[in-house]
Design an enzyme around this catalytic site. Structure first.
Site, PDB file in Angstrom:
ATOM      1  N   HIS A   1     -29.587  14.064 -23.597  1.00 16.65           N
ATOM      2  CA  HIS A   1     -28.755  14.151 -22.340  1.00 16.65           C
ATOM      3  C   HIS A   1     -29.202  14.659 -20.970  1.00 16.65           C
ATOM      4  O   HIS A   1     -29.323  14.147 -19.806  1.00 16.65           O
ATOM      5  CB  HIS A   1     -27.227  14.574 -22.512  1.00 16.65           C
ATOM      6  N   GLU A   2     -29.846  15.974 -21.226  1.00 16.35           N
ATOM      7  CA  GLU A   2     -30.451  16.497 -19.993  1.00 16.35           C
ATOM      8  C   GLU A   2     -31.669  15.898 -19.493  1.00 16.35           C
ATOM      9  O   GLU A   2     -31.894  15.828 -18.396  1.00 16.35           O
ATOM     10  CB  GLU A   2     -30.786  18.123 -20.375  1.00 16.35           C
TER      11      GLU A   2
ATOM     12  N   CYS B   1     -20.417  16.407 -19.025  1.00 14.48           N
ATOM     13  CA  CYS B   1     -21.532  16.691 -18.013  1.00 14.48           C
ATOM     14  C   CYS B   1     -20.842  17.377 -16.794  1.00 14.48           C
ATOM     15  O   CYS B   1     -19.745  16.826 -16.328  1.00 14.48           O
ATOM     16  CB  CYS B   1     -22.135  15.300 -17.623  1.00 14.48           C
TER      17      CYS B   1
ATOM     18  N   HIS C   1     -31.035  13.151 -17.199  1.00 11.71           N
ATOM     19  CA  HIS C   1     -30.907  13.551 -15.817  1.00 11.71           C
ATOM     20  C   HIS C   1     -32.052  13.480 -15.033  1.00 11.71           C
ATOM     21  O   HIS C   1     -32.094  13.310 -13.774  1.00 11.71           O
ATOM     22  CB  HIS C   1     -30.467  14.922 -15.599  1.00 11.71           C
TER      23      HIS C   1
END
Ligand code: NI
Length: 183
Positions: free
Chosen positions: A149-150, A107, A153
């Site tokens: 994953h994004e 990341c 966020h």
């Protein structure tokens, strides 16, 4: 376009829930997306979420190139395992199968480290493009991983929070010890 500074783990902007985008025509939004793409490519990274450039709004950019997909896939499989450079506004994820898959993640907000993260292997995601058109895709492999994953966020979650075995949180420069003999 401008390369923006990337927030690092520990900054509160990475721990908060981001707000939905309400106005797709907002010139500030367009500038933000242009800067995010440039920042991601420069870093380089496979994806970037707006909170990583200190903007707590629900926007992600990512790409899942053929080079990152598992080797030996059929042409039909490659379709689900890859994605062109994509801008996704107000994304939603639906898990299509309970099966999970492990993979090494990095990341841009956690520089220098890699972690082994298990995630659902088969998802459908949707959201709006900058043109206001709805995007809906099924994703597997690295493609499914980068999108999850994004989108994490946007809910204030960094990949170490998804890890179940912290002995697999390692420095990138040591990853060869883990990759050797695992082909
Ligand atoms: Ni990240």
């Amino acid at each position: 376009m401008t390369i923006r500074k990337i927030a690092r783990m520990g900054h509160p902007v990475l721990a908060q829930k981001a707000d939905p985008v309400t106005d797709l025509a907002d010139p500030e939004l367009r500038r933000l997306v242009e800067d995010m793409v440039e920042t991601m490519i420069d870093a380089p990274g496979a994806g970037l979420a707006a909170p990583q450039v200190y903007e707590p709004v629900r926007v992600v950019v990512f790409q899942a190139p053929v080079g990152r997909a598992d080797p030996g896939l059929s042409e039909a499989e490659i379709f689900e395992h890859t994605a062109p450079l994509t801008v996704l506004v107000n994304p939603e994820i639906e898990i299509l199968s309970p099966a999970r898959e492990g993979g090494w993640e990095g990341c841009l907000s956690v520089p220098g480290l890699r972690g082994w993260v298990e995630r659902p292997a088969h998802i459908r995601y949707s959201g709006l493009g900058l043109d206001g058109k709805r995007i809906e895709r099924v994703a597997k492999g690295f493609h499914a991983r980068v999108v999850q994953h994004e989108c994490d966020h946007l809910d204030g979650i960094l990949y170490p929070q998804r890890m179940t075995d912290l002995s697999r949180l390692i420095f990138e420069s040591e990853i060869r010890h883990w990759l050797e003999g695992k082909t």
